[in-house]
Design an enzyme around this catalytic site. Structure first.
Site, PDB file in Angstrom:
ATOM      1  N   SER A 150       0.831  -1.209   0.000  1.00 43.62           N
ATOM      2  CA  SER A 150       0.000   0.000   0.000  1.00 43.62           C
ATOM      3  C   SER A 150       0.865   1.259   0.000  1.00 43.62           C
ATOM      4  O   SER A 150       0.510   2.253  -0.636  1.00 43.62           O
ATOM      5  CB  SER A 150      -0.970   0.013   1.180  1.00 43.62           C
ATOM      6  OG  SER A 150      -0.274  -0.077   2.404  1.00 43.62           O
ATOM      7  N   GLU A 151       2.008   1.239   0.701  1.00 48.19           N
ATOM      8  CA  GLU A 151       2.923   2.376   0.710  1.00 48.19           C
ATOM      9  C   GLU A 151       4.370   1.910   0.818  1.00 48.19           C
ATOM     10  O   GLU A 151       4.639   0.788   1.240  1.00 48.19           O
ATOM     11  CB  GLU A 151       2.657   3.317   1.898  1.00 48.19           C
ATOM     12  CG  GLU A 151       1.399   4.120   1.822  1.00 48.19           C
ATOM     13  CD  GLU A 151       0.304   3.588   2.733  1.00 48.19           C
ATOM     14  OE1 GLU A 151      -0.815   4.087   2.604  1.00 48.19           O
ATOM     15  OE2 GLU A 151       0.559   2.678   3.536  1.00 48.19           O
ATOM     16  N   ALA A 152       5.250   2.817   0.466  1.00 51.92           N
ATOM     17  CA  ALA A 152       6.690   2.654   0.682  1.00 51.92           C
ATOM     18  C   ALA A 152       7.216   4.007   1.149  1.00 51.92           C
ATOM     19  O   ALA A 152       6.680   5.050   0.767  1.00 51.92           O
ATOM     20  CB  ALA A 152       7.406   2.220  -0.592  1.00 51.92           C
TER      21      ALA A 152
END
Length: 176
Positions: free
Chosen positions: A96-98
């Site tokens: 979903s995110e980095a």
């Protein structure tokens, strides 16, 4: 040997730095022009330099179990990556995110943290801040400066404070 893969991940599963850190490795960005089957040049993520590798770690955030919680990729030194490259790397991980860590603009702060989803940068997100704080605490430094128990991140949404949680064995978590 012709390079066909522009992004390569070398996972060291089980090479955990601390509880919650699932894997680490490098993303290798080939800046030389790769060629496809028809021998036409392929844009290597718009890089002009010869070749650069970026260390990263993947973490499970908001859990005490391996392969539970929210997945996160953290790049502790992302200097040299463009917004387009960070977006593409985030898509490649399919998390979903980095988060991508840069030196702070104000030396009183710990780091500048840029958080990306597959469509681009976002101003703030909870688990990337917790995971990034945990990772920086685990490696104990950011851009040559030691990490204390209180961290301050510069982000699009403003300053974010994080606190490390420690036991006698080292960093075991973080909170914002």
């Amino acid at each position: 040997l012709r390079e066909k893969t522009l992004l390569r991940r070398d996972f060291l599963i089980g090479g955990a730095l601390a509880a919650g850190l699932e894997s680490s490795g490098k993303v290798c960005i080939a800046a030389a022009q790769a060629r496809d089957e028809t021998r036409r040049p392929v844009d290597a993520l718009s890089l002009k330099a010869s070749r650069k590798s970026y260390n990263f770690a993947t973490l499970d955030v908001f859990t005490s179990e391996r392969f539970g919680g929210n997945q996160l990729a953290v790049f502790p030194n992302a200097v040299g990556l463009s917004a387009e490259q960070m977006t593409r790397i985030t898509r490649e991980f399919n998390y979903s995110e980095a988060s991508f860590v840069f030196p702070p603009t104000d030396p009183r702060n710990t780091a500048k943290v840029r958080i990306f989803e597959g469509h681009g940068e976002i101003p703030f997100a909870g688990h990337p801040n917790v995971g990034t704080a945990f990772m920086l605490g685990t490696i104990a430094s950011a851009f040559g400066c030691p990490i204390g128990d209180a961290l301050t991140f510069e982000e699009l949404g403003g300053l974010v404070s994080a606190d490390l949680l420690r036991t006698s064995t080292g960093v075991v978590g973080a909170r914002i």
